[in-house]
Design a protein around this motif. Structure first.
Motif, PDB file in Angstrom:
ATOM      1  N   THR A   1      63.426  60.407  78.295  1.00 59.82           N
ATOM      2  CA  THR A   1      62.990  59.041  78.571  1.00 59.82           C
ATOM      3  C   THR A   1      63.947  58.022  77.956  1.00 59.82           C
ATOM      4  OG1 THR A   1      61.605  58.868  76.606  1.00 59.82           O
ATOM      5  CG2 THR A   1      60.580  59.817  78.580  1.00 59.82           C
ATOM      6  N   ASP A   2      63.749  56.765  78.309  1.00 62.30           N
ATOM      7  CA  ASP A   2      64.584  55.683  77.781  1.00 62.30           C
ATOM      8  C   ASP A   2      64.434  55.508  76.272  1.00 62.30           C
ATOM      9  OD1 ASP A   2      65.552  55.156  80.314  1.00 62.30           O
ATOM     10  OD2 ASP A   2      64.089  53.574  80.723  1.00 62.30           O
ATOM     11  N   ASP A   3      63.285  55.963  75.722  1.00 66.17           N
ATOM     12  CA  ASP A   3      63.096  55.864  74.271  1.00 66.17           C
ATOM     13  C   ASP A   3      63.497  57.158  73.558  1.00 66.17           C
ATOM     14  OD1 ASP A   3      60.949  57.437  75.043  1.00 66.17           O
ATOM     15  OD2 ASP A   3      59.482  56.366  73.816  1.00 66.17           O
ATOM     16  N   PHE A   4      64.306  57.988  74.252  1.00 62.85           N
ATOM     17  CA  PHE A   4      64.883  59.211  73.688  1.00 62.85           C
ATOM     18  C   PHE A   4      63.830  60.259  73.315  1.00 62.85           C
ATOM     19  CE2 PHE A   4      68.082  55.950  73.160  1.00 62.85           C
ATOM     20  CZ  PHE A   4      69.191  56.572  73.693  1.00 62.85           C
ATOM     21  N   THR A   5      62.853  60.405  74.191  1.00 68.11           N
ATOM     22  CA  THR A   5      61.878  61.484  74.081  1.00 68.11           C
ATOM     23  C   THR A   5      62.251  62.546  75.107  1.00 68.11           C
ATOM     24  OG1 THR A   5      60.094  60.001  73.389  1.00 68.11           O
ATOM     25  CG2 THR A   5      59.431  62.100  74.354  1.00 68.11           C
TER      26      THR A   5
ATOM     27  N   GLU B   1      70.234  61.771  68.327  1.00 62.94           N
ATOM     28  CA  GLU B   1      69.738  60.600  69.063  1.00 62.94           C
ATOM     29  C   GLU B   1      68.293  60.784  69.536  1.00 62.94           C
ATOM     30  OE1 GLU B   1      74.041  61.115  70.570  1.00 62.94           O
ATOM     31  OE2 GLU B   1      72.496  62.340  69.683  1.00 62.94           O
TER      32      GLU B   1
ATOM     33  N   ARG C   1      64.513  61.228  69.461  1.00 60.07           N
ATOM     34  CA  ARG C   1      63.508  60.797  68.483  1.00 60.07           C
ATOM     35  C   ARG C   1      62.252  61.646  68.515  1.00 60.07           C
ATOM     36  NH1 ARG C   1      64.536  54.768  70.080  1.00 60.07           N
ATOM     37  NH2 ARG C   1      66.425  54.411  68.894  1.00 60.07           N
ATOM     38  N   LYS C   2      61.976  62.247  69.680  1.00 61.13           N
ATOM     39  CA  LYS C   2      60.712  62.972  69.827  1.00 61.13           C
ATOM     40  C   LYS C   2      60.880  64.046  70.895  1.00 61.13           C
ATOM     41  CE  LYS C   2      55.875  61.884  70.801  1.00 61.13           C
ATOM     42  NZ  LYS C   2      54.966  60.817  71.227  1.00 61.13           N
TER      43      LYS C   2
END
Length: 82
Positions: A32-36, A69, A71-72
């Motif tokens: 995803t764009d939030d680095f999940t 990079e 995050r989740k």
């Protein structure tokens, strides 16, 4: 984003032989764009009661260690432990 996917796949490749030995595998569904990273557990991993441990100790750890990079990490089809 393609470089990120390749690096996540490389991290998963370090764990894949163990999954395949037990009749399973893992697939990257999306980043995803939030680095999940969203993963799907395949084969025997998709319905194994140990999949939560495999996910936390193997897949998640390998990705977070190799690709800072990210995050989740989420698995879309983890089997709940009762």
């Amino acid at each position: 984003m393609e470089d990120l996917i390749q690096r996540v796949e490389a991290a998963l490749d370090s764990v894949r032989p163990y999954l395949v030995t037990d009749g399973g595998n893992v697939k990257v569904v999306e980043i995803t764009d939030d680095f999940t990273v969203r993963l799907e557990l395949l084969g025997a991993c998709g319905n194994c009661p140990m999949s939560s441990m495999t996910f936390k100790a193997g897949l998640e750890e390998a990705i977070l260690k190799s690709v800072p990079e990210i995050r989740k990490v989420e698995a879309l089809n983890l089997v709940p432990i009762f």
